[in-house]
Enzyme design. Structure first.
Site, PDB file in Angstrom:
ATOM      1  N   GLU A   2      35.937-104.549 -20.255  1.00 47.85           N
ATOM      2  CA  GLU A   2      35.130-105.303 -19.284  1.00 47.85           C
ATOM      3  C   GLU A   2      34.802-104.460 -18.072  1.00 47.85           C
ATOM      4  OE1 GLU A   2      36.415-109.318 -17.923  1.00 47.85           O
ATOM      5  OE2 GLU A   2      35.690-108.626 -15.967  1.00 47.85           O
TER       6      GLU A   2
ATOM      7  N   GLU B 208      43.229-109.247 -17.508  1.00 49.15           N
ATOM      8  CA  GLU B 208      43.622-108.784 -16.178  1.00 49.15           C
ATOM      9  C   GLU B 208      44.922-109.393 -15.669  1.00 49.15           C
ATOM     10  OE1 GLU B 208      39.162-107.583 -14.602  1.00 49.15           O
ATOM     11  OE2 GLU B 208      40.185-109.296 -13.670  1.00 49.15           O
TER      12      GLU B 208
END
Length: 433
Positions: free
Chosen positions: A272, A183
């Site tokens: 994810e 991320e």
């Protein structure tokens, strides 16, 4: 994700508030084990047509993450529950682990990674931060202590990722792939990367990494992070898997036309997510069916090749803290146990009735796996017709309010068709033989 946003202090509830920005029936064989109670309403749906010759993406697997430093490791029994394929198992075929910034911590997730490898599971890894010596702070909006990788450390960072890959290989775990950064576009608590920085690293440094390279793992599948990679031939040459997370991503943003245009030879993974939230119990029913629909859309609309949950063992995850499979986990097992790595998704009528979602997968030989989710409040009489292939029988498994992936026996297939009653608020998997 990070410990402060994920556990144990504060829980996940705070994350949610931030992320919310973020046909005709003939004389066909009928499975009777799931016939609704007398008097219950049954609606008819359009026939589901499954075409074995219309092949889509190759499936790499379904799985989840372990992070021993933050929530403790899986026990030996829990590893077998997570990665085993028999009754009462999740059937996960992908494991994601972190890349610790300090080499002294590299063994933390090794035991689970080793057992997963022994069971034929693909292991991938994602870093949250480079080693501290490679990082500098900068001002990013109101954040005065934002972190980024120093430009003069790009080569050293590639070597760091390579060294971790080598460490695991020397200890019995061959990574399927390693990420550049978890991320990079939601990194208030870890290391930021801009799209330009990501492309530069991929162009100039990622070629030296000795396993498949995953990027960019945007927290919300934001295309401004991955478009520049796909549009830069040199960067694209050094990436193997376009990875994405689906936190708050609308279904409308699941398709990725640019990947279809320019991603030939690359893989597309969802690396994810938790869904629909991390605040409710994973056994809440029928909410757990949202997970089944989410996976369906990730396979059919986004055409991902892998689907990976956040923590494997958590109150909102596929495995409860007591090591038992949750209702959300049962929804995942309907895919993971039966749709194995190397299977290919094939065309099927995806939405034959309101609240009914169907996907199909071709395995070895003549095997076809069908996953059907009925989120409606009425049972549905559903016909399935197989084209360009044959089957003599079909076996089925059911999850509803009272059962988890429960075998429903088998029935014959006549002229390539069979009919089944999909109970209200249920998910079923069918496997042909």
């Amino acid at each position: 994700m990070t410990q402060g946003r994920k556990e144990p202090v504060g829980g996940e509830r705070g994350v949610l508030s931030r992320r919310t920005v973020l046909g005709a029936m003939g004389a066909l064989p009928v499975l009777t084990a799931t016939t609704p109670a007398a008097g219950a309403a049954v609606t008819a749906a359009a026939a589901v047509v499954i075409d074995r010759s219309a092949q889509r993406q190759t499936i790499r697997g379904f799985g989840g993450m372990t992070h021993a430093a933050w929530i403790g490791d899986l026990t030996a029994a829990q590893r077998d529950t997570a990665f085993g394929t028999g009754e009462g198992r999740l059937g996960f075929s992908v494991l994601r682990i972190p890349v610790p910034e300090n080499q002294a911590d590299w063994s933390r997730d090794l035991a689970t990674a080793r057992r997963a490898t022994e069971l034929g599971v693909s292991v991938i890894a994602s870093p949250w931060n480079p080693p501290a010596r490679m990082v500098e702070t900068f001002v990013r909006g109101s954040q005065t202590d934002a972190r980024r990788l120093r430009y003069d450390m790009y080569g050293a960072y590639a070597q760091h990722l390579n060294d971790f890959t080598t460490y695991l290989r020397n200890n019995g775990v061959n990574l399927y792939g390693i990420s550049v950064q978890n991320e990079p576009d939601y990194a208030h608590d870890w290391t930021w990367w801009t799209p330009t920085e990501m492309v530069r690293f991929l162009r100039e440094n990622a070629g030296s990494i000795g396993t498949r390279v995953i990027a960019p793992e945007s927290f919300q599948y934001l295309k401004n992070m991955s478009d520049p990679i796909l549009n830069d031939p040199a960067a694209l040459a050094n990436v193997d898997i376009i990875g994405a997370h689906l936190y708050g991503t609308s279904f409308a943003n699941f398709p990725y036309p640019l990947f279809k245009q320019k991603g030939a030879g690359k893989e597309l993974w969802m690396t994810e997510v938790y869904y629909p939230n991390s605040s409710d119990s994973a056994d809440l029913w029928p909410q757990a069916l949202d997970v089944g629909e989410h996976i369906h859309r990730a396979m059919v609309e986004a055409e991902f090749q892998a689907y990976i949950w956040w923590y494997i063992r958590r109150g909102y995850g596929p495995m409860r803290e007591d090591g038992q499979i949750s209702k959300r986990g049962a929804n995942m097992a309907h895919f993971a146990r039966f749709v194995r790595p190397g299977y290919v998704r094939i065309e099927a009528t995806a939405n034959p009735a309101s609240n009914v979602y169907v996907s199909a997968y071709r395995g070895g030989g003549s095997t076809v796996v069908i996953v059907a989710i009925n989120k409606g409040t009425s049972a549905v009489s559903q016909q399935f017709t197989l084209r360009n292939g044959t089957a003599s029988s079909v076996s089925s498994w059911l999850t509803d309010a009272s059962r988890n992936v429960a075998s429903q026996g088998s029935t014959g297939v006549s002229n390539g068709s069979f009919t089944v009653t999909l109970p209200a608020r249920s998910v079923m998997t069918f496997v042909t033989a």
